[in-house]
Design a protein around this motif. Structure first.
Motif, mmCIF file in Angstrom:
data_model
loop_
_atom_site.group_PDB
_atom_site.id
_atom_site.type_symbol
_atom_site.label_atom_id
_atom_site.label_comp_id
_atom_site.label_asym_id
_atom_site.label_seq_id
_atom_site.Cartn_x
_atom_site.Cartn_y
_atom_site.Cartn_z
ATOM 1 N N LYS A 52 0.820 -1.139 0.127
ATOM 2 C CA LYS A 52 0.030 -0.090 -0.154
ATOM 3 C C LYS A 52 0.953 1.093 -0.017
ATOM 4 O O LYS A 52 0.441 2.613 -0.511
ATOM 5 C CB LYS A 52 -0.862 -0.031 1.264
ATOM 6 C CG LYS A 52 -0.167 -0.090 2.475
ATOM 7 C CD LYS A 52 -1.419 -0.272 3.610
ATOM 8 C CE LYS A 52 -0.711 -0.444 5.002
ATOM 9 N NZ LYS A 52 -1.816 -0.792 6.255
ATOM 10 N N TYR A 53 2.049 1.211 0.402
ATOM 11 C CA TYR A 53 2.897 2.368 0.576
ATOM 12 C C TYR A 53 3.904 2.425 -0.882
ATOM 13 O O TYR A 53 4.549 3.626 -0.630
ATOM 14 C CB TYR A 53 4.153 2.298 1.679
ATOM 15 C CG TYR A 53 3.118 2.246 3.071
ATOM 16 C CD1 TYR A 53 2.405 3.421 3.370
ATOM 17 C CD2 TYR A 53 3.422 1.181 3.983
ATOM 18 C CE1 TYR A 53 1.630 3.471 4.567
ATOM 19 C CE2 TYR A 53 2.554 1.246 4.979
ATOM 20 C CZ TYR A 53 1.742 2.213 5.372
ATOM 21 O OH TYR A 53 0.771 2.258 6.929
ATOM 22 N N GLU A 54 3.429 1.746 -1.859
ATOM 23 C CA GLU A 54 4.123 2.152 -2.946
ATOM 24 C C GLU A 54 3.227 3.047 -4.098
ATOM 25 O O GLU A 54 3.465 3.281 -5.040
ATOM 26 C CB GLU A 54 4.349 0.814 -3.620
ATOM 27 C CG GLU A 54 5.389 -0.131 -2.937
ATOM 28 C CD GLU A 54 5.980 -1.281 -3.665
ATOM 29 O OE1 GLU A 54 5.998 -1.186 -5.155
ATOM 30 O OE2 GLU A 54 6.277 -2.381 -3.354
ATOM 31 N N GLY A 55 1.871 3.402 -3.442
ATOM 32 C CA GLY A 55 1.155 4.309 -4.091
ATOM 33 C C GLY A 55 1.630 5.669 -4.233
ATOM 34 O O GLY A 55 1.950 6.172 -2.915
ATOM 35 N N GLY A 56 1.683 6.213 -5.208
ATOM 36 C CA GLY A 56 2.245 7.648 -5.250
ATOM 37 C C GLY A 56 2.931 7.781 -6.440
ATOM 38 O O GLY A 56 2.943 7.005 -7.559
#
Length: 288
Positions: free
Chosen positions: A100-104
Protein backbone atom coordinates in the motif's frame (compact mmCIF):
# COMPACT_ATOMS: atom_id res chain seq x y z
CA UNK A 1 1.88 -1.69 26.74
CA UNK A 2 4.64 0.14 28.59
CA UNK A 3 6.77 -3.03 28.66
CA UNK A 4 6.28 -3.54 24.92
CA UNK A 5 7.23 0.08 24.25
CA UNK A 6 10.41 -0.33 26.32
CA UNK A 7 11.35 -3.39 24.23
CA UNK A 8 10.84 -1.30 21.09
CA UNK A 9 13.15 1.41 22.44
CA UNK A 10 15.83 -1.20 23.23
CA UNK A 11 15.56 -2.63 19.72
CA UNK A 12 15.82 0.83 18.16
CA UNK A 13 18.89 1.52 20.29
CA UNK A 14 20.41 -1.74 19.01
CA UNK A 15 19.86 -0.53 15.44
CA UNK A 16 21.62 2.78 16.21
CA UNK A 17 24.57 0.87 17.67
CA UNK A 18 24.69 -1.39 14.63
CA UNK A 19 24.68 1.59 12.26
CA UNK A 20 27.37 3.34 14.31
CA UNK A 21 29.55 0.23 14.18
CA UNK A 22 28.99 -0.09 10.46
CA UNK A 23 30.12 3.49 9.82
CA UNK A 24 33.39 2.86 11.69
CA UNK A 25 34.39 -0.16 9.55
CA UNK A 26 37.18 0.15 7.02
CA UNK A 27 36.66 -0.89 3.40
CA UNK A 28 38.02 -4.43 3.84
CA UNK A 29 35.98 -5.11 6.94
CA UNK A 30 32.93 -3.58 5.30
CA UNK A 31 32.90 -6.17 2.51
CA UNK A 32 33.16 -9.01 5.01
CA UNK A 33 30.59 -7.74 7.48
CA UNK A 34 28.12 -5.91 5.24
CA UNK A 35 25.87 -8.91 4.64
CA UNK A 36 26.02 -9.94 8.30
CA UNK A 37 25.13 -6.41 9.42
CA UNK A 38 22.24 -6.27 6.94
CA UNK A 39 20.83 -9.56 8.25
CA UNK A 40 21.14 -8.27 11.81
CA UNK A 41 19.32 -5.08 10.84
CA UNK A 42 16.51 -7.03 9.18
CA UNK A 43 16.13 -9.27 12.24
CA UNK A 44 15.80 -6.26 14.54
CA UNK A 45 13.39 -4.52 12.12
CA UNK A 46 11.18 -7.61 12.08
CA UNK A 47 11.23 -7.73 15.88
CA UNK A 48 10.23 -4.06 16.08
CA UNK A 49 7.37 -4.59 13.63
CA UNK A 50 6.18 -7.60 15.62
CA UNK A 51 6.18 -5.50 18.78
CA UNK A 52 4.34 -2.67 17.06
CA UNK A 53 1.73 -5.17 15.87
CA UNK A 54 0.87 -5.78 19.51
CA UNK A 55 0.37 -2.05 20.02
CA UNK A 56 -1.32 -0.99 16.79
CA UNK A 57 -4.63 -2.51 15.65
CA UNK A 58 -4.45 -4.32 12.33
CA UNK A 59 -5.92 -2.34 9.45
CA UNK A 60 -9.14 -3.70 8.05
CA UNK A 61 -7.89 -4.21 4.48
CA UNK A 62 -4.30 -5.39 5.09
CA UNK A 63 -4.97 -9.00 4.08
CA UNK A 64 -6.74 -8.13 0.81
CA UNK A 65 -5.35 -8.96 -2.61
CA UNK A 66 -4.33 -6.01 -4.75
CA UNK A 67 -4.98 -4.41 -8.13
CA UNK A 68 -1.83 -2.41 -8.95
CA UNK A 69 -2.09 0.21 -11.69
CA UNK A 70 0.78 2.09 -13.34
CA UNK A 71 0.03 5.24 -15.34
CA UNK A 72 2.70 7.03 -17.37
CA UNK A 73 3.24 10.65 -16.41
CA UNK A 74 5.40 13.61 -17.39
CA UNK A 75 8.69 13.17 -19.27
CA UNK A 76 11.43 15.80 -19.68
CA UNK A 77 14.47 15.36 -21.95
CA UNK A 78 13.29 12.53 -24.27
CA UNK A 79 10.14 10.52 -24.93
CA UNK A 80 10.61 6.81 -25.58
CA UNK A 81 6.95 5.98 -26.06
CA UNK A 82 5.88 2.62 -24.69
CA UNK A 83 2.75 1.68 -22.75
CA UNK A 84 0.90 4.49 -20.99
CA UNK A 85 -1.14 2.33 -18.63
CA UNK A 86 -0.87 -1.14 -17.15
CA UNK A 87 -2.66 -3.07 -14.42
CA UNK A 88 -1.77 -6.27 -12.57
CA UNK A 89 -3.43 -8.41 -9.92
CA UNK A 90 -1.33 -9.60 -6.97
CA UNK A 91 -2.52 -12.28 -4.55
CA UNK A 92 -1.10 -13.73 -1.34
CA UNK A 93 -0.90 -13.17 2.40
CA UNK A 94 -1.10 -9.55 3.61
CA UNK A 95 -0.52 -8.24 0.08
CA UNK A 96 -2.15 -4.84 0.62
CA UNK A 97 -0.26 -4.39 3.89
CA UNK A 98 3.09 -4.68 2.12
CA UNK A 99 2.25 -2.86 -1.12
CA UNK A 100 0.00 0.00 0.00
CA UNK A 101 2.92 2.40 0.54
CA UNK A 102 4.08 2.06 -3.06
CA UNK A 103 1.08 4.12 -4.19
CA UNK A 104 2.12 7.58 -5.38
CA UNK A 105 4.45 9.27 -7.86
CA UNK A 106 7.60 7.36 -8.84
CA UNK A 107 10.35 9.43 -10.51
CA UNK A 108 13.14 8.04 -12.70
CA UNK A 109 16.27 10.04 -13.55
CA UNK A 110 18.74 8.64 -16.08
CA UNK A 111 20.93 9.45 -19.07
CA UNK A 112 19.46 8.33 -22.40
CA UNK A 113 20.94 5.35 -24.23
CA UNK A 114 24.25 5.70 -26.10
CA UNK A 115 23.71 6.48 -29.76
CA UNK A 116 21.32 9.39 -29.35
CA UNK A 117 22.40 12.83 -30.56
CA UNK A 118 24.78 14.78 -28.34
CA UNK A 119 22.13 17.34 -27.45
CA UNK A 120 20.15 14.55 -25.80
CA UNK A 121 23.07 13.31 -23.70
CA UNK A 122 21.73 14.79 -20.51
CA UNK A 123 19.76 13.54 -17.56
CA UNK A 124 16.10 13.24 -18.34
CA UNK A 125 13.29 12.65 -15.89
CA UNK A 126 10.20 10.48 -16.21
CA UNK A 127 7.39 10.09 -13.73
CA UNK A 128 4.62 7.58 -13.35
CA UNK A 129 1.72 7.19 -10.96
CA UNK A 130 1.38 3.93 -9.08
CA UNK A 131 -2.07 3.17 -7.66
CA UNK A 132 -2.50 0.32 -5.20
CA UNK A 133 -6.11 -0.76 -4.74
CA UNK A 134 -7.27 -3.46 -2.31
CA UNK A 135 -9.42 -5.95 -4.15
CA UNK A 136 -12.88 -6.50 -2.66
CA UNK A 137 -13.65 -9.81 -0.97
CA UNK A 138 -16.55 -11.30 -2.90
CA UNK A 139 -18.50 -8.09 -2.49
CA UNK A 140 -20.37 -6.92 -5.56
CA UNK A 141 -20.28 -3.13 -5.48
CA UNK A 142 -21.72 -2.82 -9.00
CA UNK A 143 -25.34 -3.32 -10.01
CA UNK A 144 -26.10 -4.16 -13.67
CA UNK A 145 -28.22 -1.02 -13.95
CA UNK A 146 -25.20 1.08 -12.93
CA UNK A 147 -23.00 -0.05 -15.81
CA UNK A 148 -22.62 1.01 -19.44
CA UNK A 149 -20.48 -1.24 -21.63
CA UNK A 150 -18.86 0.03 -24.86
CA UNK A 151 -16.75 -2.05 -27.24
CA UNK A 152 -14.20 -0.83 -29.79
CA UNK A 153 -11.21 -2.02 -31.77
CA UNK A 154 -7.95 -2.33 -29.88
CA UNK A 155 -5.23 -0.04 -31.19
CA UNK A 156 -1.46 -0.15 -30.93
CA UNK A 157 1.30 2.40 -31.38
CA UNK A 158 0.76 4.83 -34.24
CA UNK A 159 -2.88 3.90 -34.62
CA UNK A 160 -2.15 0.41 -35.94
CA UNK A 161 -5.00 -2.04 -35.38
CA UNK A 162 -4.00 -4.86 -33.07
CA UNK A 163 -6.92 -6.84 -34.42
CA UNK A 164 -9.93 -6.31 -36.63
CA UNK A 165 -12.64 -7.16 -34.10
CA UNK A 166 -14.22 -5.05 -31.37
CA UNK A 167 -12.33 -6.81 -28.58
CA UNK A 168 -11.48 -3.75 -26.47
CA UNK A 169 -13.92 -2.90 -23.67
CA UNK A 170 -14.81 0.37 -21.96
CA UNK A 171 -16.87 0.28 -18.75
CA UNK A 172 -18.62 3.39 -17.44
CA UNK A 173 -19.96 3.35 -13.88
CA UNK A 174 -22.93 5.67 -14.29
CA UNK A 175 -23.42 6.77 -10.62
CA UNK A 176 -19.79 7.90 -10.17
CA UNK A 177 -18.63 8.53 -13.74
CA UNK A 178 -15.63 6.20 -13.31
CA UNK A 179 -14.32 4.86 -16.62
CA UNK A 180 -12.14 1.77 -17.11
CA UNK A 181 -10.77 0.51 -20.44
CA UNK A 182 -9.05 -2.78 -21.25
CA UNK A 183 -7.61 -4.00 -24.55
CA UNK A 184 -4.74 -6.25 -23.47
CA UNK A 185 -6.47 -9.52 -24.45
CA UNK A 186 -7.77 -10.58 -27.86
CA UNK A 187 -10.97 -11.83 -26.26
CA UNK A 188 -13.71 -9.31 -25.49
CA UNK A 189 -14.92 -11.54 -22.64
CA UNK A 190 -11.48 -11.59 -20.98
CA UNK A 191 -11.08 -7.83 -21.40
CA UNK A 192 -14.47 -7.31 -19.77
CA UNK A 193 -13.49 -9.53 -16.81
CA UNK A 194 -10.24 -7.60 -16.29
CA UNK A 195 -11.99 -4.23 -16.59
CA UNK A 196 -14.63 -5.31 -14.07
CA UNK A 197 -11.92 -6.32 -11.56
CA UNK A 198 -10.26 -2.93 -11.90
CA UNK A 199 -13.56 -1.05 -11.66
CA UNK A 200 -14.60 -3.00 -8.55
CA UNK A 201 -11.24 -2.25 -6.96
CA UNK A 202 -11.56 1.48 -7.70
CA UNK A 203 -15.07 1.63 -6.26
CA UNK A 204 -13.92 -0.37 -3.26
CA UNK A 205 -11.09 2.13 -2.76
CA UNK A 206 -13.64 4.97 -2.71
CA UNK A 207 -15.57 3.13 0.01
CA UNK A 208 -12.35 2.64 1.99
CA UNK A 209 -11.34 6.30 1.68
CA UNK A 210 -14.80 7.41 2.83
CA UNK A 211 -14.57 5.04 5.79
CA UNK A 212 -11.07 6.25 6.68
CA UNK A 213 -12.04 9.89 6.34
CA UNK A 214 -14.82 9.45 8.85
CA UNK A 215 -12.34 7.95 11.33
CA UNK A 216 -9.49 10.42 10.87
CA UNK A 217 -8.41 12.34 13.93
CA UNK A 218 -7.43 16.00 13.91
CA UNK A 219 -3.76 14.99 13.94
CA UNK A 220 -4.11 12.79 10.86
CA UNK A 221 -5.87 15.54 9.00
CA UNK A 222 -2.94 17.87 9.76
CA UNK A 223 -0.11 15.40 9.18
CA UNK A 224 -1.78 13.59 6.28
CA UNK A 225 -1.36 9.98 5.21
CA UNK A 226 1.33 8.49 3.04
CA UNK A 227 -1.07 6.83 0.63
CA UNK A 228 -0.87 8.33 -2.88
CA UNK A 229 1.49 11.09 -1.71
CA UNK A 230 3.41 13.12 -4.30
CA UNK A 231 6.82 11.85 -5.48
CA UNK A 232 7.36 9.07 -3.03
CA UNK A 233 10.37 7.41 -4.68
CA UNK A 234 13.16 8.59 -6.99
CA UNK A 235 15.27 6.14 -8.97
CA UNK A 236 18.46 8.05 -9.86
CA UNK A 237 20.46 5.82 -12.22
CA UNK A 238 23.30 8.35 -12.67
CA UNK A 239 24.03 8.25 -8.92
CA UNK A 240 23.04 4.57 -8.47
CA UNK A 241 20.58 5.61 -5.80
CA UNK A 242 16.95 5.02 -4.79
CA UNK A 243 15.41 7.54 -2.39
CA UNK A 244 12.20 7.33 -0.39
CA UNK A 245 11.18 10.94 0.22
CA UNK A 246 8.69 10.17 2.99
CA UNK A 247 11.15 8.70 5.49
CA UNK A 248 14.36 10.15 3.94
CA UNK A 249 15.76 6.69 3.27
CA UNK A 250 18.32 5.83 0.57
CA UNK A 251 19.51 2.65 -1.10
CA UNK A 252 22.85 2.90 -2.91
CA UNK A 253 22.46 -0.04 -5.31
CA UNK A 254 19.65 0.30 -7.85
CA UNK A 255 20.29 -3.10 -9.46
CA UNK A 256 19.99 -4.85 -6.11
CA UNK A 257 16.90 -2.80 -5.25
CA UNK A 258 15.13 -3.61 -8.53
CA UNK A 259 16.14 -7.24 -8.99
CA UNK A 260 17.07 -8.43 -5.50
CA UNK A 261 14.87 -8.92 -2.47
CA UNK A 262 16.72 -7.70 0.62
CA UNK A 263 16.81 -3.96 -0.15
CA UNK A 264 13.14 -3.72 -1.10
CA UNK A 265 12.09 -5.83 1.88
CA UNK A 266 14.17 -3.64 4.17
CA UNK A 267 12.55 -0.48 2.79
CA UNK A 268 9.05 -1.95 3.18
CA UNK A 269 9.87 -2.87 6.79
CA UNK A 270 11.04 0.71 7.43
CA UNK A 271 7.84 2.10 5.93
CA UNK A 272 5.69 -0.22 8.03
CA UNK A 273 7.66 0.75 11.12
CA UNK A 274 7.26 4.46 10.38
CA UNK A 275 3.52 4.01 9.79
CA UNK A 276 3.21 2.13 13.09
CA UNK A 277 5.02 4.94 14.91
CA UNK A 278 2.59 7.43 13.41
CA UNK A 279 -0.37 5.27 14.42
CA UNK A 280 0.94 5.05 18.01
CA UNK A 281 1.36 8.83 18.13
CA UNK A 282 -2.24 9.13 16.99
CA UNK A 283 -3.43 6.70 19.70
CA UNK A 284 -1.56 8.72 22.30
CA UNK A 285 -3.18 11.93 21.04
CA UNK A 286 -6.61 10.35 21.31
CA UNK A 287 -6.12 8.94 24.79
CA UNK A 288 -4.07 11.55 26.63
Amino acid sequence: LAAIYQEIQKAEQAIEELESMFKSLNEQDEKQLQELALEGRQTIDQKINTLYTNLVPKEKYDNNDVILEVISGRTTGADYGGPRHAAAQTSGDNVYKHLKYEGGIHRVQQIPEVGLSSRMQRIHTRTMSVIVLPQPDEVDVIGPQDLRIDTFRAKGAGGQHVNTTDSAVRLVHIPTGLVVECQQERSQIKNKEIALRVLRARLYQQMIEKDKHQQQSARKLQVGTRAQSERIWTYNFTQDRVTDHRITYEVRDIEEFLYGEKCLDQLIQRLLQSANEEAIAELLDENL
